[in-house]
Write an enzyme that holds these catalytic residues in place. Structure first.
Site, PDB file in Angstrom:
ATOM      1  N   LYS A   1      -2.223 -19.919  -5.432  1.00 21.15           N
ATOM      2  CA  LYS A   1      -1.272 -19.067  -4.721  1.00 21.15           C
ATOM      3  C   LYS A   1      -0.094 -19.921  -4.252  1.00 21.15           C
ATOM      4  CE  LYS A   1      -1.368 -15.294  -1.402  1.00 21.15           C
ATOM      5  NZ  LYS A   1      -2.261 -14.469  -0.548  1.00 21.15           N
TER       6      LYS A   1
ATOM      7  N   GLU B   1     -13.286  -2.435   4.436  1.00 26.09           N
ATOM      8  CA  GLU B   1     -13.161  -1.724   5.705  1.00 26.09           C
ATOM      9  C   GLU B   1     -14.387  -0.874   6.018  1.00 26.09           C
ATOM     10  OE1 GLU B   1      -9.166  -2.860   4.249  1.00 26.09           O
ATOM     11  OE2 GLU B   1     -10.846  -1.765   3.339  1.00 26.09           O
TER      12      GLU B   1
ATOM     13  N   ARG C   1      -9.721   4.298   4.789  1.00 30.05           N
ATOM     14  CA  ARG C   1     -10.859   4.017   3.921  1.00 30.05           C
ATOM     15  C   ARG C   1     -12.196   4.116   4.639  1.00 30.05           C
ATOM     16  NH1 ARG C   1      -9.756  -0.720  -0.450  1.00 30.05           N
ATOM     17  NH2 ARG C   1      -8.528   0.615  -1.807  1.00 30.05           N
TER      18      ARG C   1
END
Length: 582
Positions: free
Chosen positions: A245, A330, A358
């Site tokens: 990244k 979640e 969610r």
């Protein structure tokens, strides 16, 4: 001077480019990304890391006939550059400009308006099924997903289906950089870590998918070979690509916390923000939670892969044994919090308000059904701005308003945030605390109170304005305008907006017109509950956001378009009074 990028208008142009020029193209793309994203803000680190994968994808596969579906769509900037949208980056994430995510309105190369993580594999499963029904379709379906997104349960539900359909040749490109915002956690992350350094049977093999890799995700030639091999297999397959990244940009590589995942307007030379960081609601929450953590040893924090963005990072540093990162999960976060609460602890689960969507089932059936003391902290509630329709946290009040026993607080300033957070963790049942993505602003002290309801200003009883959280400022501005026109206006802040308290019921009784103002859905949020308790014949005006997907733009301009400014509120009140004369 002509560059390679200026010659690329379509993926066909990319496929015609000689292989020996591709490394130079990758450098140009990174320079372009650093320049444009620094100027406008947006997602940088993830896009710097996926440059070579995206080049290889568009050379091996023929988009849009071959469907390339990006999970967690903030990694799709390079895809946009290579599919004819390079010139639109000057208006990245602005109102009416280029979306920061894939957008079907923008291009035939975008197959979904993606943003929330872990869904791409399910989309790909459905698309492959549809192509199978159509009969003998040789076009490929490719899903690009990060290792962080594999911590989400939705991804594993899709893998379960993909692996069982050996005749359904979905290609999963796993972009493994060991991170979401923070380092990827859990057993899957450990498994992928072992695969980076040793061979053997993988979890994907056991699920029925072929496994290719690991492949150097910054080696275009190796990536192209692996992708061509995957296509020839005509079976569900995972290509495990190892990337870094922020690759190729020193400030991003030095940023060990997030690798410049998302940045504001920034100096491209240093990677540092040009503006002095403001004290936000998130910062205020982080301070208050740590102070509570010092006093309450039963307090634990739960994050779904976002300790920094939700304000839990400092709590985790100070109380590491009481901080739990469950990954992009979640639903699990809420159900696990229920287990923590059942065992005598008080969990604080901090998520973006939009990601609460969610986990509503778990809030309802695992937390509320058991009347458990769990506090939900909903960051970025209301209008969030340039991330667009999927990220506006505008459904939380509507969703939580139907949860039995749930109490929801909306602080108007940082002082009230501290007070309400303390009250929330003292409550023996489910609570939620919501605040926006914005600077916390100055304190708005009460001028009086009606029980637990704060009276912010009072010039009479013609109009009672019920301000929800950060709408207090615009409501006070509107009241000043209306009072100057001769109306008696009282502005109150209920503090706890769900359910409607007995004190707020008392407050609304004396007014002919009750106006509620919230940065949630006007038709079904806190204001709708106030309407239900008003007397027959009492006039009620609910102001808030429309029940529609609101596009990207700055928070201020989107609130203004919804009429949620002092001027807009005053105008709406005058218009209502013209319909119902006092």
């Amino acid at each position: 001077m002509k560059t390679l990028l200026t010659h690329l208008a379509t993926p066909d142009d990319l496929r015609a480019l000689p292989a020996e020029l591709l490394a130079g193209l990758a450098r140009e793309i990174r320079e372009f990304l650093i320049d444009k994203v620094s100027a406008r803000g947006g997602h940088l680190g993830s896009n710097l890391g996926i440059v070579e994968i995206t080049i290889a994808l568009h050379r091996v596969f023929d988009s849009p006939g071959d469907a390339i579906v990006f999970d967690t769509g903030h990694q799709a900037y390079v895809h946009k550059i290579l599919t004819g949208r390079r010139d639109a980056f000057d208006r990245l994430r602005l109102r009416g400009g280029l979306s920061g995510y894939p957008s079907r309105e923008e291009s035939v190369h975008d197959h979904m308006d993606s943003s929330h993580a872990s869904t791409a594999l399910a989309y790909a499963d459905g698309m492959a099924k549809a192509r199978g029904i159509a009969g003998g379709d040789a076009r490929a379906v490719v899903a690009v997903i990060g290792d962080g997104a594999l911590t989400g349960g939705v991804a594993w539900e899709a893998l379960n289906n993909l692996g069982a359909a050996r005749h359904r040749p979905v290609i999963v490109v796993l972009n493994d950089n060991g991170r979401s915002y923070a380092p990827t956690v859990g057993g899957c992350a450990d498994h992928l870590g072992r695969l980076r350094t040793s061979s053997g049977v993988t979890v994907f093999d056991n699920l029925g998918l072929r496994y290719l890799g690991p492949v150097d995700g910054h080696d275009i030639e190796a990536l192209e070979r692996a992708m061509r091999a995957a296509r020839e297999l005509r079976a569900p397959v995972v290509i495990h690509c190892l990337t870094r990244k922020g690759f190729g940009y020193e400030p991003a590589e030095r940023d060990l916390d997030e690798h410049l995942h998302a940045i504001p307007v920034t100096d491209p030379e240093t990677g540092r923000p040009l503006a002095v960081p403001r004290d936000t609601w998130t910062h205020a929450f982080a301070r208050h939670l740590c102070a509570l953590g010092e006093r309450r040893h039963d307090l634990v924090a739960v994050t779904a892969a976002m300790p920094g963005p939700t304000g839990l990072a400092e709590f985790g540093r100070r109380f590491p044994e009481r901080m739990f990162d469950v990954g992009i999960a979640e639903q699990h976060a809420m159900a696990s919090a229920a287990g923590l609460a059942m065992s005598g602890l008080h969990p604080v689960v901090a998520v973006y308000a939009t990601f609460l969507n969610r986990a509503v089932d778990q809030v309802l059936m695992d937390i509320a059904l058991h009347r458990l003391p769990v506090t939900l902290v909903l960051d970025r509630a209301g209008i969030t701005g340039p991330d667009g329709p999927s990220h506006h946290g505008m459904w939380d009040l509507a969703a939580l308003s139907v949860v039995p026993g749930m109490r929801v607080a909306a602080p108007r300033d940082a002082v009230r945030l501290s007070e309400l957070l303390e009250e929330a963790v003292e409550h023996h049942g489910p609570t939620a605390l919501r605040f926006p993505k914005a600077a916390a602003g100055p304190e708005i002290p009460p001028a009086g109170n009606i029980g637990q309801v704060d009276v912010l200003s009072a010039t009479g009883q013609d109009v009672l304005v019920v301000a929800v959280g950060p709408m207090a400022g615009p409501c006070l501005s509107a009241a000043e305008t209306l009072s100057a026109a001769g109306l008696g206006v009282t502005v109150v802040d209920p503090r706890w907006v769900i359910p409607v308290s007995a004190d707020l019921r008392r407050a609304v009784c004396g007014s002919r017109l009750v106006v509620t103002v919230e940065d949630g859905i006007a038709a079904s949020g806190a204001g709708a509950l106030v309407r239900q308790v008003c007397a027959p014949g009492q006039h009620v005006l609910n102001l808030g956001l429309p029940c529609e997907f609101i596009p990207q733009g700055s928070r201020s301009e989107l609130l203004a378009e919804a009429g949620l400014t002092g001027q807009g509120i005053a105008y709406a009140v005058r218009k209502e009074l013209n319909r119902w004369p006092l």
